[in-house]
Design an enzyme around this catalytic site. Structure first.
Site, PDB file in Angstrom:
ATOM      1  N   HIS A 209       0.762  -1.038   0.025  1.00 15.65           N
ATOM      2  CA  HIS A 209      -0.039  -0.131  -0.100  1.00 15.65           C
ATOM      3  C   HIS A 209       0.966   1.276  -0.050  1.00 15.65           C
ATOM      4  CE1 HIS A 209       0.157   1.259   4.382  1.00 15.65           C
ATOM      5  NE2 HIS A 209       0.419  -0.075   4.621  1.00 15.65           N
ATOM      6  N   CYS A 334       1.128   6.230  11.982  1.00 15.72           N
ATOM      7  CA  CYS A 334       0.983   5.711  13.194  1.00 15.72           C
ATOM      8  C   CYS A 334       0.876   6.371  14.351  1.00 15.72           C
ATOM      9  CB  CYS A 334       2.056   4.447  13.424  1.00 15.72           C
ATOM     10  SG  CYS A 334       2.530   3.503  12.219  1.00 15.72           S
TER      11      CYS A 334
HETATM   12  N1  PLP Z   1       8.236   0.479   7.476  1.00 15.21           N
HETATM   13  C1  PLP Z   1       8.200   1.448   7.208  1.00 15.21           C
HETATM   14  C2  PLP Z   1       9.428   2.202   6.700  1.00 15.21           C
HETATM   15  C3  PLP Z   1       6.836   2.056   6.816  1.00 15.21           C
HETATM   16  O1  PLP Z   1       6.672   3.080   6.335  1.00 15.21           O
HETATM   17  C4  PLP Z   1       5.705   1.154   7.311  1.00 15.21           C
HETATM   18  C5  PLP Z   1       4.368   1.787   7.245  1.00 15.21           C
HETATM   19  O2  PLP Z   1       4.198   2.800   7.739  1.00 15.21           O
HETATM   20  C6  PLP Z   1       6.000  -0.058   7.753  1.00 15.21           C
HETATM   21  C7  PLP Z   1       7.203  -0.444   7.934  1.00 15.21           C
HETATM   22  C8  PLP Z   1       4.682  -0.820   8.285  1.00 15.21           C
HETATM   23  O3  PLP Z   1       4.063  -1.256   6.784  1.00 15.21           O
HETATM   24  P1  PLP Z   1       2.738  -1.985   6.847  1.00 15.21           P
HETATM   25  O4  PLP Z   1       1.723  -0.911   7.069  1.00 15.21           O
HETATM   26  O5  PLP Z   1       2.650  -2.567   5.507  1.00 15.21           O
HETATM   27  O6  PLP Z   1       2.537  -3.082   7.901  1.00 15.21           O
END
Ligand code: PLP
Length: 761
Positions: A209, A334
């Protein structure tokens, strides 16, 4: 049209990717594990997408499994690595003592490390690799710790700043070691070549996504020979590496995105993206002359701009952008709901003010040039709106009229400006160091003359910035008489602010020097700045060496006599966003105040009761010193809104929110209703309420920014009790504060439009 500049949080799904997902859901819906035709068909699709992914990632060897997203990929990688370290330790094959992760990693990495370290009972040290002011890892530190490390986690590009990791530098350090290496490739996919095999990266998680595929689909690359432990056991899907029926629609959509990456044409080339960044940077510099960028352009993704405007909080900027229809964010999605400063920028050692005002603009590599051009146009309009509203982006004087009292709050501490529009004279009360730039620019912008900078007392939780303001605004200070320690001109009985007057009243107790400032206009006393002597829900503490608890008792009586029970008291601290109070309201909220003023509690008992209250005062939620024991902290809503049937009917009698549908019904009923837009002037300018929601034009609309809400409180308190006041703002947060404040002050028919402008049609 919305301008979506939050691509690092998530992206829309590409149209052909959506179509592919729909086709799978409608037609190729078989289970890839079935051996009949429907199953085989979709199995072939999965295989094809995997093969494309291997080509795009240049990973012909190793494992490549589909996951639900990067968080799952990270868990799987961390579990695999830590389980390997556990078995090594069990076999007595030597055991590393720590695992390392970049201090600016996405939360998923340190949280997964802590989680699996605890679950597997490893008790490894989990150490953050420091980063420099440019956001890049301290390679010397890493080298010094590598001998003890079993796993190193370093993201390829940072989600908040776009900073690109020096993967070659790290690869050189990792060479010829058996330390495992996890590289979070989420923000790099489609933007940077990762050279996974060449760099000998062990694990690389990706998320659909973040690159135009749907949520709920991701990939994990695992180097051939790297340890692997499945996170999910079950039906044996994905060669038993990740059980659970595959997300075939998501995989089909991801396949389209990967194909687009491979064949070109959909995503812009790096030079084009850099061109977009240049345009945005120019627009931002024009709109906000003091803007600073929080990561060097040479070593960050062109699609991410992390910026701060000195003197402007992230909240202010985001509210302004949102009003302009630009969706940006204050950091990682987040963390967006929490008002915490960015840990990424903190790790980079940026000054606190810069961290507190950081905003991220990010776009995807498939963004259309027209969208970026429109974004630039709107950003410039935002700068104009700020200038008109006299905020720090301004370099020119403005003639905008303003209200009499403006208030700012920093971590619960309040600062006020009293302004007389006709004379352009102003007095500042309880200036806070965090507001230095804001206040100076606010005054300059209005071409204001400063007649006084006053403190209500010597503050225990912060240094007054009055001397700084006086010096900085020396050219605007009109009264050069000698001053006492609180800024009052020696031997003066009163201070004139144009047609307004300020008198002072000594109210020792909280501190020996505590003073209330009484604001009068031609009609008489209108409000009193009472410092910490009376706060909404609390009395100032009186356990400082400079406190005089016994005289506090007399001061409360004095306030009652001189200021009265019903005059607005404006506090030095307002931890619970109540804006103002009165002695009558505090008598209801604080039994001790009621006891003193009715004579039930005598001086000695008051002193004792206060000492009891303040015995174990904890710091505030802002981690600042509590200036008083809060007796009434609950988010009371005042008197419930039940009443005659012709009032707004809401499901719960004491519910403060009103839904859009209920409000629309009320508006249609043509009953008198006051709709108050509490967004700040610059937001209102970008999207006036009646324009945004034509139905609102049927109400009596008042435009009262939250920062000047105090001026309207007396009039609203005098409204007929059955006149509903409905506050609205961007998200429903500020309007809820306003409605609560009004209810606490006695107007029971105060409401907040649920969800704010964000949910309007
Ligand atoms: N790692 C990074 C650098 C991200 O930007 C994100 C999402 O914000 C994630 C991990 C987590 O990804 P997912 O939403 O697919 O669990």
């Amino acid at each position: 049209m919305d301008i979506y500049l939050d691509a690092n949080a998530t992206t829309p799904v590409l149209e052909p990717a959506r179509a592919a997902a729909m086709a799978v859901m409608a037609e190729s819906f078989g289970n890839p594990s079935s051996i009949h035709g429907a199953g085989l068909k979709v199995r072939a699709l999965l295989d094809e997408v995997r093969a494309t992914a291997r080509r795009v990632l240049q990973a012909p060897t190793g494992r490549l499994l589909f996951t639900s997203g990067a968080t799952e990929g990270i868990q799987t990688a961390v579990l695999s690595a830590l389980e390997h370290l556990r078995t090594r330790r069990q076999r007595g094959a030597g055991s590393p003592s720590c695992v390392l992760y970049g201090a600016t990693e996405h939360k998923a990495v340190p949280e997964a490390l802590a989680h699996w370290n605890a679950l597997l009972g490893l008790d490894l040290q989990i150490l953050p690799i420091p980063v420099g002011p440019d956001g890049r890892h301290d390679l010397a530190w890493l080298q010094a710790h590598l001998d003890q490390a079993g796993l190193v986690c370093t993201m390829a590009a940072n989600n908040e700043t776009g900073v690109i990791t020096d993967l070659d530098g790290i690869a050189a350090l990792m060479k010829d070691r058996d330390t495992l290496w996890l590289v979070d490739g989420v923000q790099a996919l489609g933007k940077l070549p990762l050279r996974l095999i060449e760099r000998r990266i062990d694990y690389a998680p990706f998320s659909g996504h973040k690159l135009y595929a749907p949520k709920g689909i991701g990939m994990l690359y695992v180097r051939e020979g790297a340890p692997f432990t499945p996170l999910l056991a079950g039906g044996g899907q994905e060669s038993a590496l990740r059980s659970g029926t595959e997300n075939t629609a998501g995989i089909a959509a991801l396949g389209v995105v990967l194909k687009a990456l491979e064949s070109g044409g959909t995503f812009a080339a790096p030079e084009v993206l850099q061109g977009y960044r240049i345009q945005l940077v120019q627009a931002l510099r024009e709109a906000f002359p003091g803007v600073v960028f929080n990561a060097p352009f040479e070593t960050s993704l062109p699609t991410t701009l992390n910026m701060s405007v000195p003197g402007l909080s992230a909240r202010t900027l985001l509210d302004l952008f949102d009003a302009a229809g630009i969706r940006a964010s204050g950091g990682s999605a987040c963390g967006a709901a929490k008002a915490k400063p960015s840990e990424v920028l903190q790790a980079m050692g940026l000054p606190e003010a810069q961290t507190a005002s950081a905003v991220r603009l990010s776009f995807g590599p498939a963004e259309a040039p027209e969208v970026l051009a429109e974004a630039c146009r709107r950003l410039k309009a935002c700068g104009d709106a700020l200038r008109n509203a006299c905020l720090p982006a301004s370099r020119h004087a403005s003639t905008a009229a303003t209200d009499r009292i403006t208030r700012w709050v920093v971590d619960g501490a309040c600062c006020y400006a009293v302004w007389d529009a006709a004379s352009r004279q102003c007095a500042v009360i309880d200036p806070l160091p965090e507001l230095n730039d804001t206040l100076a620019q606010w005054l300059r912008c209005r071409d204001g003359q400063v007649v006084a900078v006053l403190d209500t007392h010597g503050h225990g939780d912060h240094a007054s910035s009055a001397p700084w303001l006086r010096e900085t605004l020396a050219d605007r200070m009109t009264d050069h008489r000698r001053l006492d320690a609180l800024g009052w001109p020696l031997e003066a009985d009163e201070i004139s602010v144009g047609a307004l007057r300020i008198r002072r009243l000594a109210v020792p107790g909280h501190t020996l020097d505590s003073t209330a400032y009484l604001l009068e206009d031609s009609t008489g006393l209108c409000a009193a700045f009472v410092g910490d002597t009376v706060m909404p829900g609390a009395l100032g503490r009186s356990d400082f060496p400079v406190s005089t608890p016994r005289s506090y008792f007399d001061s409360l009586h004095l306030i009652h006599q001189v200021i009265g029970g019903d005059t607005l008291l404006l506090p030095g601290h307002d931890y619970d966003q109540r804006f103002a109070t009165t002695l009558a309201v505090e008598c209801k909220a604080q039994p001790l105040v009621e006891g003193v003023l009715t004579g039930r509690v005598k001086a000695q008992a008051f002193v004792q009761a206060k000492a009891d209250l303040e015995r174990h005062l904890a710091p505030t939620e802002f981690q600042t010193m509590a200036c008083g024991a809060r007796v009434d902290t609950g988010h009371d809503v005042g008197s419930p809104a039940s009443g005659p049937a012709d009032r707004i009917e809401i499901s719960q009698a004491d519910k403060i929110e009103i839904s859009q549908a209920d409000l629309a019904d009320e508006l249609a009923s043509a009953r008198r209703l006051v709709l108050v837009d509490v967004r700040e002037a610059y937001e209102q300018q970008m999207s006036p309420l009646a324009q945004r929601w034509p139905l609102a034009a049927q109400a009596h609309i008042e435009v009262v920014p939250l920062s000047t809400l105090l001026n309207q409180l007396p009039a609203w308190r005098n409204l007929p009790p059955d006149t509903p006041l409905v506050f609205c703002c961007r998200s429903g947060n500020r309007s809820t504060q306003a409605a609560r404040a009004l209810r606490r002050l006695g107007h029971s028919q105060a409401f907040s439009l649920a969800g704010g402008f964000a949910l309007l049609p």
